[in-house]
Design a protein around this motif. Structure first.
Motif, PDB file in Angstrom:
ATOM      1  N   ASN A   1       0.946   4.315  -1.483  1.00 20.29           N
ATOM      2  CA  ASN A   1      -0.483   4.876  -1.846  1.00 20.29           C
ATOM      3  C   ASN A   1      -0.709   5.042  -3.354  1.00 20.29           C
ATOM      4  OD1 ASN A   1      -1.271   4.967   0.991  1.00 20.29           O
ATOM      5  ND2 ASN A   1      -0.196   6.684   1.324  1.00 20.29           N
TER       6      ASN A   1
ATOM      7  N   ASN B   1      -8.062   2.509  -7.974  1.00 26.67           N
ATOM      8  CA  ASN B   1      -9.152   3.854  -7.852  1.00 26.67           C
ATOM      9  C   ASN B   1     -10.255   3.551  -8.982  1.00 26.67           C
ATOM     10  OD1 ASN B   1      -8.296   4.588 -10.522  1.00 26.67           O
ATOM     11  ND2 ASN B   1      -6.521   5.467  -9.430  1.00 26.67           N
TER      12      ASN B   1
ATOM     13  N   LYS C   1      -2.464   2.443  -4.946  1.00 22.88           N
ATOM     14  CA  LYS C   1      -4.037   1.920  -4.426  1.00 22.88           C
ATOM     15  C   LYS C   1      -5.124   2.074  -5.377  1.00 22.88           C
ATOM     16  CE  LYS C   1      -7.325   3.211  -0.594  1.00 22.88           C
ATOM     17  NZ  LYS C   1      -7.428   3.993   0.569  1.00 22.88           N
TER      18      LYS C   1
ATOM     19  N   ALA D   1      -0.916   3.864  -9.880  1.00 21.72           N
ATOM     20  CA  ALA D   1      -2.230   3.129 -10.558  1.00 21.72           C
ATOM     21  C   ALA D   1      -2.359   3.521 -12.099  1.00 21.72           C
ATOM     22  CB  ALA D   1      -3.450   3.745  -9.656  1.00 21.72           C
TER      23      ALA D   1
ATOM     24  N   GLY E   1       2.352  -1.270   0.108  1.00 20.90           N
ATOM     25  CA  GLY E   1       1.527  -0.246   0.980  1.00 20.90           C
ATOM     26  C   GLY E   1       1.609   1.090   0.294  1.00 20.90           C
TER      27      GLY E   1
ATOM     28  N   GLU F   1      -2.967  -4.956  -7.669  1.00 20.79           N
ATOM     29  CA  GLU F   1      -3.428  -5.196  -6.109  1.00 20.79           C
ATOM     30  C   GLU F   1      -2.289  -5.994  -5.181  1.00 20.79           C
ATOM     31  OE1 GLU F   1      -7.056  -7.093  -7.206  1.00 20.79           O
ATOM     32  OE2 GLU F   1      -8.294  -5.393  -7.189  1.00 20.79           O
TER      33      GLU F   1
ATOM     34  N   TYR G   1       0.354  -3.554  -4.293  1.00 18.91           N
ATOM     35  CA  TYR G   1      -0.181  -2.561  -3.389  1.00 18.91           C
ATOM     36  C   TYR G   1      -0.206  -3.453  -1.936  1.00 18.91           C
ATOM     37  CZ  TYR G   1      -3.309   0.415  -0.511  1.00 18.91           C
ATOM     38  OH  TYR G   1      -3.972   0.997   0.335  1.00 18.91           O
ATOM     39  N   SER G   2      -0.622  -4.631  -1.831  1.00 22.25           N
ATOM     40  CA  SER G   2      -0.747  -5.241  -0.667  1.00 22.25           C
ATOM     41  C   SER G   2       0.623  -5.648   0.065  1.00 22.25           C
ATOM     42  CB  SER G   2      -1.300  -6.685  -0.728  1.00 22.25           C
ATOM     43  OG  SER G   2      -2.695  -6.502  -1.303  1.00 22.25           O
TER      44      SER G   2
END
Length: 210
Positions: free
Chosen positions: A202, A207, A205, A163, A200, A193, A196-197
């Motif tokens: 981490n 923040n 993700k 991120a 997966g 996003e 991430y989808s």
């Protein structure tokens, strides 16, 4: 300086090895990397650059894998540019990153694969350098490069963007105050996003900083 004395010692070792005077004193990448690390810590990018180029020449001459500069070598060079305060440090760091990838593509040696930290430093240099008019766009280009490498290497966790990488680019666009800066920053958030989808991972993700 102690670092310069170490470089002189490495070169004397190489001279003695090449002359056949002492086959046991052959220098290797580990020895050179210790000196590179010292140059990086003090931001001596010019000498770090010369030392990496010397390693490449020695590797080309001997074709000895033990002499080939590796990810640590190039990462040290990039960190040296980071601390150098050179007006074109971002470009120099990217050139080192590109050279590392060129060697990896030529040899297939996984010791040359950079990690997400190395990419992050190069991105941050573009965003933070006031001399870079297209800093955010260049940082985004490096981010896309990292994403591509991550996918090509079967989503290797060491290459997974974080991120923080995306936030760096978003802040770069926000600070640029360009006409489309808000739109570009929003597109970066959407890209994070989506990744991430998809994966997966981490570290992707979203923040509070996003």
């Amino acid at each position: 300086a102690a670092t310069d004395s170490c470089v002189s010692l490495l070169r004397r070792m190489d001279d003695r090895f090449c002359s056949g005077d002492n086959p046991l004193v052959k220098p290797n990448a580990v020895a050179y990397n210790s000196v590179l690390d010292a140059y990086a810590r003090r931001g001596d990018a010019q000498n770090a650059q010369r030392l990496v180029e010397e390693m490449e020449r020695l590797y080309g001459r001997s074709n000895d894998d033990l002499m080939m500069p590796d990810a640590f070598s190039f990462s040290s060079l990039i960190h040296a540019w980071e601390k150098s305060c050179h007006p074109h440090a971002a470009k120099k760091a990217e050139e080192a990153l590109q050279r590392m990838m060129d060697l990896f593509n030529a040899t297939g040696d996984r010791r040359l694969i950079p990690n997400q930290v190395t990419f992050g430093v190069s991105m941050a240099l573009y965003v933070s350098n006031p001399n870079e008019r297209e800093g955010a766009a260049n940082a985004e280009r490096i981010l896309d490069w990292l994403i591509e490498l991550y996918r090509k290497n079967d989503c290797d966790k060491d290459l997974c963007p974080t991120a923080s990488h995306f936030v760096t680019v978003m802040h770069g666009y926000a600070n640029s105050r360009g006409r489309l800066s808000a739109t570009r920053a929003e597109s970066i958030l959407m890209k994070m996003e989506d990744l991430y989808s998809e994966t997966g991972c981490n570290s992707l993700k979203p923040n509070h900083k996003c």
